[in-house]
Design an enzyme around this catalytic site. Structure first.
Site, PDB file in Angstrom:
ATOM      1  N   SER A  28      31.494  39.965  13.003  1.00  0.00           N
ATOM      2  CA  SER A  28      30.594  40.229  11.879  1.00  0.00           C
ATOM      3  C   SER A  28      29.147  40.240  12.351  1.00  0.00           C
ATOM      4  O   SER A  28      28.789  41.052  13.201  1.00  0.00           O
ATOM      5  CB  SER A  28      30.858  39.206  10.769  1.00  0.00           C
ATOM      6  N   HIS A  88      31.822  42.385   3.917  1.00  0.00           N
ATOM      7  CA  HIS A  88      32.780  43.364   4.442  1.00  0.00           C
ATOM      8  C   HIS A  88      33.708  43.896   3.355  1.00  0.00           C
ATOM      9  O   HIS A  88      34.893  44.141   3.588  1.00  0.00           O
ATOM     10  CB  HIS A  88      33.555  42.780   5.633  1.00  0.00           C
TER      11      HIS A  88
END
Length: 307
Positions: A86, A190
């Site tokens: 991430s 996300h």
């Protein structure tokens, strides 16, 4: 072959940066980064409480700064590949030479602010599911309206969605899942909930000076290696609203011949996954400067000679 990796949001803990600032030049470096991005990284990394560093706009720059600082403390390193989970992908982009440190921190500051703004639209969050099989877990999450935002491998998937959806998940776990653990993040990262942040990052990316990766860069989008700096940045932009496929990244590490994995500060999460998924691969997490000597020894054994 050595892989150098950087953790994502949720790895931070109060005061975790404190011992690193005692290293020569570290405090001055972090102070300069703080001035450059308009955020007191020293305060947040040493004195701020858990709630303060949970704030997305704080946590993300803090994690990238910690990763860069701890990697620099290792000295010259020549990994066979780099990757980040991430927001750790921005740290990895700096490791690969795609962005310089200041540009990486400026970009992640914009990312954190944009994602915090997107998260404020609807009350959302993320929970880790421990155990279970993807072919059972993923359809169950989709039935509840949740997104499998992080497919991490080694029996771990992170679900993201509204707090109501996550509450329903806690009451109705997929078959085979042992535990559902809420994460210390302030949004459904996300997922489609982050779509408003993509346009902001696209605009920010236009002002970046980008170089092609100097080492193999492995992307969260699909676990593939990325050859150009422009493609790395485009993937960084789009990734905020798309699932992290860390499972596919680890498959690529195996394909590349990984023998050792070092996770920069605040390390632990990715090495924990690697211990379960990458059998036979030596792992080391940088938590404090006390870990540096062991990391250097592992690097000397497994990395290519520095150019």
């Amino acid at each position: 072959m050595l892989v150098l990796v950087a953790p994502g949001q949720g790895a931070q803990t109060p005061g975790f940066l404190t011992p690193w600032l005692d290293l020569p030049g570290a405090a001055d470096r972090v102070a300069a980064w703080s001035d450059a991005i308009g955020l007191d990284l020293v305060h947040y990394g040493t004195k701020a409480d858990e709630d303060a560093i949970r704030d997305t706009s704080v946590a993300q720059p803090l994690l990238v700064a910690a990763g860069l600082l701890s990697a620099a403390a290792l000295g010259e390193v020549a990994p066979g590949a780099v990757a980040g989970h991430s927001v750790g992908e921005i740290t990895a982009a700096a490791f690969a030479g795609v962005l310089d440190d200041t540009a990486a921190l400026g970009f992640v500051r914009t990312r954190g602010l944009a994602m915090a703004e997107a998260a404020a639209i609807t009350e959302t969050g993320m929970s880790a599911l421990l155990g279970g099989e993807p072919e059972v877990t993923v359809p169950h999450l989709e039935k509840l309206g949740l997104t499998p935002a992080n497919v991490n491998g080694a029996g771990q998937i992170v679900a993201a969605g509204t707090m109501e959806q996550l509450a329903a998940l806690a009451e109705d776990k997929p078959e085979g899942v042992r535990r559902v653990v809420p994460l210390k993040v302030a949004g459904a990262f996300h997922t489609h909930h982050m779509a408003p942040a993509v346009a902001t990052l696209q605009k920010a990316a236009e002002g970046l000076t980008v170089a092609d990766p100097a080492v193999t860069y492995v992307s969260n989008r699909d676990g593939e290696t990325v050859a150009t700096g422009a493609d790395v940045v485009a993937r960084l932009v789009g990734q905020v609203a798309n699932p992290v496929r860390w499972d596919l990244c680890m498959e690529t590490f195996q394909r590349l011949g990984v023998t050792a994995l070092v996770e920069v500060c605040p390390g632990g999460t990715l090495t924990g996954i690697a211990k379960r998924a990458l059998k036979g691969v030596k792992t080391l997490a940088l938590k404090t400067p006390d870990d540096l000597d062991a990391a250097r020894a592992l690097i000397a054994e497994h990395a290519a000679p520095a150019a």
